[in-house]
Design an enzyme around this catalytic site. Structure first.
Site, PDB file in Angstrom:
ATOM      1  N   THR A 129      27.122   2.646  16.315  1.00 61.48           N
ATOM      2  CA  THR A 129      27.365   4.167  16.070  1.00 61.48           C
ATOM      3  C   THR A 129      27.370   4.728  17.464  1.00 61.48           C
ATOM      4  O   THR A 129      26.622   4.439  18.260  1.00 61.48           O
ATOM      5  CB  THR A 129      26.300   4.511  15.235  1.00 61.48           C
ATOM      6  N   ARG A 188      30.328   3.001   0.176  1.00 66.10           N
ATOM      7  CA  ARG A 188      29.299   3.156   0.751  1.00 66.10           C
ATOM      8  C   ARG A 188      29.322   4.159   1.835  1.00 66.10           C
ATOM      9  O   ARG A 188      30.063   4.227   2.545  1.00 66.10           O
ATOM     10  CB  ARG A 188      28.571   1.837   1.100  1.00 66.10           C
TER      11      ARG A 188
HETATM   12  N1  ASP Z   1      23.804   4.302  10.883  1.00 65.44           N
HETATM   13  C1  ASP Z   1      24.880   3.719  10.464  1.00 65.44           C
HETATM   14  C2  ASP Z   1      25.088   3.460   8.936  1.00 65.44           C
HETATM   15  O1  ASP Z   1      24.045   3.143   8.309  1.00 65.44           O
HETATM   16  C3  ASP Z   1      25.350   2.563  11.240  1.00 65.44           C
HETATM   17  C4  ASP Z   1      24.806   2.524  12.626  1.00 65.44           C
HETATM   18  O2  ASP Z   1      23.927   3.164  13.289  1.00 65.44           O
HETATM   19  O3  ASP Z   1      25.565   1.611  13.474  1.00 65.44           O
HETATM   20  O4  ASP Z   1      26.272   3.795   8.705  1.00 65.44           O
END
Ligand code: ASP
Length: 353
Positions: A216, A244
């Site tokens: 992310t 989700r």
């Molecule tokens: N926090 C993000 C999610 O759960 C994933 C990530 O941080 O890469 O969708």
């Protein structure tokens, strides 16, 4: 004449020297490109160089906005868009795949001065989710829009749509294949029996692999007017199902900004970041307990770890104090502030502030 002027000048000079120089408003930004199992021995020198170069490019894009006196929110947008456009990160191009083999994107953004916020989730055709989140904030009476509705709103604002293939990369498709393999093997050795996520006793790790590198992206910025802003953008988690949505578009979990406390952007195992309301929890400790950036950050990450989750955050206050902390093995991260040397880091043994 000289006899009078010289002492006058001397005392004026002395008075000037004694007046403290007006304090300069610090400005700058902190960014992340995801946390997870990121280890030196798993990374080729070429790939590591690519990550460091892209982090620096994103950092400079946002810093240029701040340097010319632009608002923090513009810096956040400029920075996040560089990373959304790069296949290296799990946001925009290069996003992870859902179980159905497509990309679904989430993003959010928030301003610390007005505490306005915008968020989008489950987008399939918007090239820059962070841009749409900003438009939700600035051009609608709402905070969060999802899926088709959010895309309809984008159409009404004249957005250009991209096909979902634009986001898809071979690397992420392989990750999906691996995740699916693990999912079927995890049952009881018999192939092709997908885990029934609704059956009792299914644990977090039945569907999620800790080996994931999240990817992310996010940015927190402080401008020359002393305003904070934060933004986060993601493809979510590989093999996600049933629409989700993780923490990223949840204001107070993935993103938060309040001039009275701090700006925060999170990355990690989203379910835990939602349950621990990570971004707001850090801000609340600063607001109600007068904690500083670092101790508030450490306390919240400890809560996440206690629940069983992992990941990281970037946090910045109005004085330019910042943390880039995580309880995973590494986090792609960088920071640049006026008059200070720039930091670009990846691994656990590199700087976190
Ligand atoms: N926090 C993000 C999610 O759960 C994933 C990530 O941080 O890469 O969708």
């Amino acid at each position: 004449m000289h006899r009078f002027v010289a002492p006058l000048l001397a005392s004026a000079t002395l008075a000037l020297a004694q007046t403290p120089a007006p304090k300069m408003q610090p400005y700058g930004l902190v960014i992340h490109g995801g946390a997870g199992v990121i280890q030196r021995n798993q990374m080729s020198p070429e790939l590591e160089a690519q990550y460091r170069a892209k982090l620096a490019e994103a950092l400079h894009a946002g810093y240029a906005v701040l340097e010319r006196g632009g608002p923090a929110i513009d810096a956040v947008l400029a920075t996040v868009q560089v990373m959304e456009d790069s296949p290296l990160f799990n946001a925009g191009k290069g996003a992870v795949f859902t179980a159905d083999g497509i990309c679904e994107l989430d993003a959010s953004i928030m301003k610390g001065d007005t505490m306005q916020a915008g968020a989008v989730a489950g987008l399939r055709r918007i090239k820059s989710p962070i841009q749409l989140a900003r438009d939700v904030m600035e051009h609608s009476p709402h905070v969060m829009m999802i899926g088709e509705g959010a895309e309809k709103f984008a159409a009404s604002r004249g957005y250009e749509f991209v096909p979902n293939e634009y986001f898809q990369t071979e690397f992420r498709r392989k990750q999906l294949e691996k995740a699916k393999e693990k999912e079927t093997r995890a049952t009881n050795g018999t192939a092709s029996v997908p885990i029934d996520l609704s059956s009792p006793g299914v644990s977090d790790t039945d569907w999620f692999s800790r080996e994931q590198k999240y990817g992310t992206v996010g940015c927190v910025a402080l401008d020359q007017q002393g305003n904070l802003a934060a933004g986060t953008s993601t493809g979510g988690m590989t093999n996600k199902k049933f629409g989700r949505v993780g923490d990223v578009p949840v204001i107070g979990a993935g993103t938060y900004a309040n001039n009275a406390t701090c700006a925060v952007s999170s990355t990690g195992w989203g379910e835990f970041f939602i349950r621990a309301t990570v971004a707001h929890d850090i801000s609340a400790q600063m607001e109600y307990q007068a904690k500083d950036v670092n101790s508030a950050t450490a306390a919240t990450l400890a809560k996440v770890a206690k629940l069983g989750g992992d990941g990281g955050v970037i946090v910045l206050d109005r004085h330019g104090n910042f943390a880039m902390d995580f309880n995973s093995e590494g986090m792609y991260r960088a920071a640049k502030f006026a008059g200070k040397s720039e930091v670009v880091a990846i691994y656990g043994d590199e700087p976190r502030r």
